[in-house]
Design a protein around this motif. Structure first.
Motif, PDB file in Angstrom:
ATOM      1  N   MET A 172     -24.320 -10.979  37.224  1.00  6.51           N
ATOM      2  CA  MET A 172     -24.117  -9.611  36.755  1.00  6.51           C
ATOM      3  C   MET A 172     -22.898  -9.527  35.837  1.00  6.51           C
ATOM      4  O   MET A 172     -21.995 -10.363  35.901  1.00  6.51           O
ATOM      5  CB  MET A 172     -23.962  -8.658  37.941  1.00  6.51           C
ATOM      6  CG  MET A 172     -25.207  -8.553  38.799  1.00  6.51           C
ATOM      7  SD  MET A 172     -25.049  -7.371  40.164  1.00  6.51           S
ATOM      8  CE  MET A 172     -25.186  -5.821  39.280  1.00  6.51           C
ATOM      9  N   VAL A 173     -22.878  -8.502  34.978  1.00  5.87           N
ATOM     10  CA  VAL A 173     -21.785  -8.263  34.048  1.00  5.87           C
ATOM     11  C   VAL A 173     -20.796  -7.289  34.705  1.00  5.87           C
ATOM     12  O   VAL A 173     -21.188  -6.188  35.109  1.00  5.87           O
ATOM     13  CB  VAL A 173     -22.288  -7.673  32.721  1.00  5.87           C
ATOM     14  CG1 VAL A 173     -21.124  -7.450  31.764  1.00  5.87           C
ATOM     15  CG2 VAL A 173     -23.346  -8.574  32.093  1.00  5.87           C
ATOM     16  N   TYR A 174     -19.536  -7.696  34.787  1.00  4.57           N
ATOM     17  CA  TYR A 174     -18.479  -6.873  35.378  1.00  4.57           C
ATOM     18  C   TYR A 174     -17.505  -6.462  34.279  1.00  4.57           C
ATOM     19  O   TYR A 174     -17.241  -7.237  33.343  1.00  4.57           O
ATOM     20  CB  TYR A 174     -17.706  -7.639  36.444  1.00  4.57           C
ATOM     21  CG  TYR A 174     -18.481  -7.907  37.717  1.00  4.57           C
ATOM     22  CD1 TYR A 174     -18.164  -7.235  38.897  1.00  4.57           C
ATOM     23  CD2 TYR A 174     -19.515  -8.842  37.752  1.00  4.57           C
ATOM     24  CE1 TYR A 174     -18.856  -7.490  40.076  1.00  4.57           C
ATOM     25  CE2 TYR A 174     -20.223  -9.094  38.913  1.00  4.57           C
ATOM     26  CZ  TYR A 174     -19.887  -8.410  40.078  1.00  4.57           C
ATOM     27  OH  TYR A 174     -20.572  -8.658  41.234  1.00  4.57           O
ATOM     28  N   PHE A 175     -16.928  -5.265  34.401  1.00  6.11           N
ATOM     29  CA  PHE A 175     -15.879  -4.861  33.466  1.00  6.11           C
ATOM     30  C   PHE A 175     -15.007  -3.791  34.102  1.00  6.11           C
ATOM     31  O   PHE A 175     -15.419  -3.075  35.021  1.00  6.11           O
ATOM     32  CB  PHE A 175     -16.471  -4.357  32.141  1.00  6.11           C
ATOM     33  CG  PHE A 175     -17.328  -3.128  32.251  1.00  6.11           C
ATOM     34  CD1 PHE A 175     -16.797  -1.851  32.047  1.00  6.11           C
ATOM     35  CD2 PHE A 175     -18.690  -3.235  32.541  1.00  6.11           C
ATOM     36  CE1 PHE A 175     -17.588  -0.719  32.133  1.00  6.11           C
ATOM     37  CE2 PHE A 175     -19.494  -2.106  32.627  1.00  6.11           C
ATOM     38  CZ  PHE A 175     -18.945  -0.845  32.430  1.00  6.11           C
ATOM     39  N   GLY A 176     -13.778  -3.696  33.610  1.00 10.92           N
ATOM     40  CA  GLY A 176     -12.858  -2.668  34.059  1.00 10.92           C
ATOM     41  C   GLY A 176     -12.995  -1.409  33.222  1.00 10.92           C
ATOM     42  O   GLY A 176     -13.208  -1.476  32.014  1.00 10.92           O
ATOM     43  N   GLN A 177     -12.863  -0.252  33.887  1.00 12.18           N
ATOM     44  CA  GLN A 177     -12.908   1.048  33.214  1.00 12.18           C
ATOM     45  C   GLN A 177     -11.626   1.799  33.537  1.00 12.18           C
ATOM     46  O   GLN A 177     -11.336   2.087  34.694  1.00 12.18           O
ATOM     47  CB  GLN A 177     -14.122   1.866  33.675  1.00 12.18           C
ATOM     48  CG  GLN A 177     -14.144   3.297  33.179  1.00 12.18           C
ATOM     49  CD  GLN A 177     -14.268   3.390  31.668  1.00 12.18           C
ATOM     50  OE1 GLN A 177     -15.190   2.823  31.071  1.00 12.18           O
ATOM     51  NE2 GLN A 177     -13.345   4.092  31.036  1.00 12.18           N
ATOM     52  N   GLY A 178     -10.834   2.112  32.508  1.00 12.84           N
ATOM     53  CA  GLY A 178      -9.549   2.762  32.711  1.00 12.84           C
ATOM     54  C   GLY A 178      -9.653   4.259  32.940  1.00 12.84           C
ATOM     55  O   GLY A 178     -10.721   4.873  32.829  1.00 12.84           O
ATOM     56  N   THR A 179      -8.513   4.877  33.250  1.00 11.22           N
ATOM     57  CA  THR A 179      -8.445   6.308  33.521  1.00 11.22           C
ATOM     58  C   THR A 179      -8.225   7.096  32.227  1.00 11.22           C
ATOM     59  O   THR A 179      -7.747   6.566  31.226  1.00 11.22           O
ATOM     60  CB  THR A 179      -7.316   6.619  34.507  1.00 11.22           C
ATOM     61  OG1 THR A 179      -6.074   6.129  33.981  1.00 11.22           O
ATOM     62  CG2 THR A 179      -7.580   5.963  35.854  1.00 11.22           C
ATOM     63  N   ASN A 258     -13.867   6.956  36.150  1.00  9.24           N
ATOM     64  CA  ASN A 258     -12.627   6.339  35.683  1.00  9.24           C
ATOM     65  C   ASN A 258     -11.954   5.549  36.794  1.00  9.24           C
ATOM     66  O   ASN A 258     -12.149   5.804  37.984  1.00  9.24           O
ATOM     67  CB  ASN A 258     -11.666   7.420  35.189  1.00  9.24           C
ATOM     68  CG  ASN A 258     -12.202   8.151  33.983  1.00  9.24           C
ATOM     69  OD1 ASN A 258     -12.668   9.282  34.084  1.00  9.24           O
ATOM     70  ND2 ASN A 258     -12.155   7.521  32.825  1.00  9.24           N
ATOM     71  N   GLY A 259     -11.122   4.578  36.361  1.00  8.19           N
ATOM     72  CA  GLY A 259     -10.335   3.805  37.317  1.00  8.19           C
ATOM     73  C   GLY A 259     -11.172   2.909  38.200  1.00  8.19           C
ATOM     74  O   GLY A 259     -10.923   2.805  39.402  1.00  8.19           O
ATOM     75  N   THR A 260     -12.149   2.231  37.597  1.00  9.11           N
ATOM     76  CA  THR A 260     -13.144   1.490  38.372  1.00  9.11           C
ATOM     77  C   THR A 260     -13.360   0.074  37.843  1.00  9.11           C
ATOM     78  O   THR A 260     -12.997  -0.249  36.720  1.00  9.11           O
ATOM     79  CB  THR A 260     -14.507   2.215  38.318  1.00  9.11           C
ATOM     80  OG1 THR A 260     -14.841   2.460  36.939  1.00  9.11           O
ATOM     81  CG2 THR A 260     -14.476   3.539  39.056  1.00  9.11           C
ATOM     82  N   ILE A 261     -13.985  -0.741  38.698  1.00 10.70           N
ATOM     83  CA  ILE A 261     -14.674  -1.950  38.260  1.00 10.70           C
ATOM     84  C   ILE A 261     -16.160  -1.632  38.352  1.00 10.70           C
ATOM     85  O   ILE A 261     -16.668  -1.302  39.439  1.00 10.70           O
ATOM     86  CB  ILE A 261     -14.334  -3.165  39.130  1.00 10.70           C
ATOM     87  CG1 ILE A 261     -12.823  -3.418  39.152  1.00 10.70           C
ATOM     88  CG2 ILE A 261     -15.083  -4.398  38.619  1.00 10.70           C
ATOM     89  CD1 ILE A 261     -12.194  -3.698  37.819  1.00 10.70           C
ATOM     90  N   ARG A 280      -5.773   2.194  37.965  1.00  8.94           N
ATOM     91  CA  ARG A 280      -5.355   3.020  36.830  1.00  8.94           C
ATOM     92  C   ARG A 280      -5.942   2.500  35.521  1.00  8.94           C
ATOM     93  O   ARG A 280      -6.641   3.206  34.808  1.00  8.94           O
ATOM     94  CB  ARG A 280      -3.832   3.080  36.756  1.00  8.94           C
ATOM     95  CG  ARG A 280      -3.297   3.896  35.577  1.00  8.94           C
ATOM     96  CD  ARG A 280      -1.780   3.920  35.592  1.00  8.94           C
ATOM     97  NE  ARG A 280      -1.248   4.559  34.394  1.00  8.94           N
ATOM     98  CZ  ARG A 280      -1.008   3.947  33.251  1.00  8.94           C
ATOM     99  NH1 ARG A 280      -1.264   2.640  33.134  1.00  8.94           N
ATOM    100  NH2 ARG A 280      -0.524   4.607  32.216  1.00  8.94           N
ATOM    101  N   ASN A 281      -5.626   1.281  35.157  1.00  8.80           N
ATOM    102  CA  ASN A 281      -6.192   0.682  33.953  1.00  8.80           C
ATOM    103  C   ASN A 281      -6.435  -0.798  34.214  1.00  8.80           C
ATOM    104  O   ASN A 281      -5.591  -1.642  33.909  1.00  8.80           O
ATOM    105  CB  ASN A 281      -5.267   0.862  32.747  1.00  8.80           C
ATOM    106  CG  ASN A 281      -5.937   0.420  31.449  1.00  8.80           C
ATOM    107  OD1 ASN A 281      -7.147   0.513  31.303  1.00  8.80           O
ATOM    108  ND2 ASN A 281      -5.150  -0.066  30.501  1.00  8.80           N
ATOM    109  N   PRO A 282      -7.580  -1.135  34.790  1.00  2.58           N
ATOM    110  CA  PRO A 282      -7.904  -2.539  35.075  1.00  2.58           C
ATOM    111  C   PRO A 282      -8.285  -3.259  33.788  1.00  2.58           C
ATOM    112  O   PRO A 282      -9.454  -3.313  33.418  1.00  2.58           O
ATOM    113  CB  PRO A 282      -9.077  -2.439  36.056  1.00  2.58           C
ATOM    114  CG  PRO A 282      -9.729  -1.124  35.715  1.00  2.58           C
ATOM    115  CD  PRO A 282      -8.637  -0.218  35.241  1.00  2.58           C
TER     116      PRO A 282
END
Length: 519
Positions: A172-179, A258-261, A280-282
């Protein structure tokens, strides 16, 4: 209850300056420049880059592979030896810059693959037969010359966006999502950052249902502050548009939060789901033998709800877990005395109750701005399994007041001992002559953002955004110089057969002389 910790006078002064004292910056080399506040701006002379100005440990050497890039953020490679570079496009200080996707072949030929992206482009990742792209609000792919959007509508119009990509062990494709905001509450800093005026209804979205305590904040109102007779203050609340006052309530969670993986299967991007939340900002993300490692940028001491002295954090992510934002910093409540801004009230909790909070894998000093991650594959480069991390560096005084500069380097982390060692940075003797602009006027590394190892384990590639920083003028101003980005390469002594050939110049290195404003 109203929290009146405002820093009223500096914010109001900055608002008035933004409203009435702007000066156009001269466009250079056809790259559109924003309207930028220029007051007492010193002359900036950006010298050509030099590998001799980069420090690396004994037994290694630094080389310049490409220079003249316009705000590069990302590098990756494919099995055929091609290198791919993404230029960000939109950045603070130059929101009109255009993003580009570039390819450098093993013989050093450069090709522009696409100019269809939405800046900022924060990461690229080669996977199977395609290049995955993380750009504002979207995860897309470049495949056989065609750009296809896989995930759209991500909440990336505020302070932070969707960030680095990684492929999980299940594919699977993972990414960080900031606030959207610094600490949960839109305010004057959101206006100064540029997005509140354009998106006045924008606010953070939680990944799970959260109950708010009903904390209210009194904030200068940038929408009416310059209109005679209008009230200059507004009551505003977290997880709500600026100026909203609805009391204690429950905010429903969403997947595009927001604020997630976040993650999705490549063959079914609609099956997007939340892997972890409360970050906060992964920005940096990488799979390691111990699990998913994430580099998170900590709170800034700014805005309606400032949080001081918050470290940056590396987390080993556990599926479904909560990592504390907006009420914990590195696993510690923001109500702790260490986070109280100087001369102000400390931050209150926003949430009425909290899930269990995780403990960090490692913390870094505040405002080093941890960026992207890569694991050494071993080989002739050495340090098998060690974590290499770019640190972009502070944005003081916007992000908080510091006694010294932070970050602007690449560090090596031993995952067993958690010891952090410097690996790549500018030599002290190669900084510019003026302490206020020394990191812009150096021929050495300036703002590292990404790290990538070639599959054979022979070289570490490092993306350097270029000359970029805060100018300590009458009002702090972001200053970005296009055409100063660099792709560096660090290799062990004794390896001399790497391609592409070094020191490929994309565009001329620029020297910018800014005019002084009229008095």
């Amino acid at each position: 209850m109203i929290n009146a910790t405002l820093r009223m006078l500096p914010l109001m002064a900055l608002l008035l300056l933004l409203a009435g004292c702007q000066t156009e910056v001269i466009p250079i080399q056809g790259t559109a420049q924003p309207r930028t506040l220029v007051m007492d701006m010193p002359e900036i002379v950006v010298p050509p880059p030099s590998a001799e100005a980069a420090w690396v440990p004994e037994g290694y050497r630094a080389e310049i592979v490409v220079h003249g890039l316009i705000y590069p953020t990302s590098v990756d490679g494919d099995p055929d030896g091609n290198l791919y570079i993404a230029e960000a496009g939109w950045i603070y200080g130059d929101p009109m810059a255009q993003p580009r996707l570039l390819r450098i072949s093993p013989d050093g030929q450069l090709t522009v693959l696409s100019e269809e992206l939405v800046g900022p482009v924060n990461d690229i990742l080669w996977h199977q037969d395609r290049l995955l792209i993380s750009h504002r609000g979207k995860i897309s792919q470049w495949r056989d010359g065609v750009i296809t959007h896989l995930v759209t509508g991500l909440p990336s119009l505020g302070d932070h966006q969707n960030n680095q990509l990684a492929i999980g062990p299940e594919g699977m494709v993972y990414f960080g999502q900031g606030t959207v905001t610094n600490s949960g509450v839109p305010g004057m800093d959101s206006f100064v950052m540029g997005w509140l005026k354009k998106y006045p209804k924008l606010h953070d979205i939680p990944a799970r249902d959260i109950a708010l305590r009903g904390v209210e904040y009194l904030s200068p109102n940038p929408f009416v502050a310059t209109i005679k007779g209008e009230p200059i203050m507004a009551v505003t609340q977290p997880f709500s548009p600026f100026g909203t006052n609805e009391g204690a309530r429950t905010i429903p969670g969403e997947v595009k939060a927001n604020g997630t993986i976040l993650r999705f299967p490549l063959e079914n991007p609609d099956a997007l789901d939340v892997y972890a939340w409360g970050l906060r900002n992964p920005f940096g993300i990488a799979w390691t033998p111990r699990g998913l490692l994430v580099a998170e940028n900590g709170f800034d001491d700014r805005g309606t709800r400032p949080v001081a002295n918050a470290p940056d954090t590396l987390w080993l992510i556990r599926q479904g877990a909560w990592y504390g934002w907006p009420d914990y910093a590195s696993g510690i409540p923001v109500t702790d005395q260490r986070f109280v801004p100087y001369g102000k009230e400390g931050p209150e909790f926003l949430m009425a109750n909290h899930p269990p909070v995780e403990s960090p894998f490692l913390t870094r000093p505040e405002h080093v701005s941890v960026a992207k991650l890569a694991l050494s594959p071993g080989g002739s480069f050495g340090y098998d399994g060690h974590i290499f991390m770019a640190e972009f560096g502070d944005m003081a005084p916007l992000s908080g007041i510091l006694d010294e500069q932070r970050g602007r380097d690449v560090v090596r982390i031993d995952p067993m001992t958690k010891k952090v060692e410097p690996f790549f940075h500018v030599r002290k003797g190669s900084l510019g002559p003026d302490p206020a602009t020394q990191d812009l006027e150096t021929p050495g590394p300036r703002r590292p953002l990404d790290v990538y190892f070639d599959p054979q384990g022979r070289a570490l590639y490092i993306v350097d955004l270029g000359a970029f920083g805060m100018m300590h003028t009458s009002a702090p101003t972001v200053h970005a110089v296009p055409g100063t980005g660099i792709l560096w390469r660090v290799i062990p002594d004794g390896i001399d057969d790497l391609l592409p050939a070094g020191n490929l110049q994309i565009t001329p290195v620029l020297t910018r002389n800014l005019p002084q404003p009229s008095r």
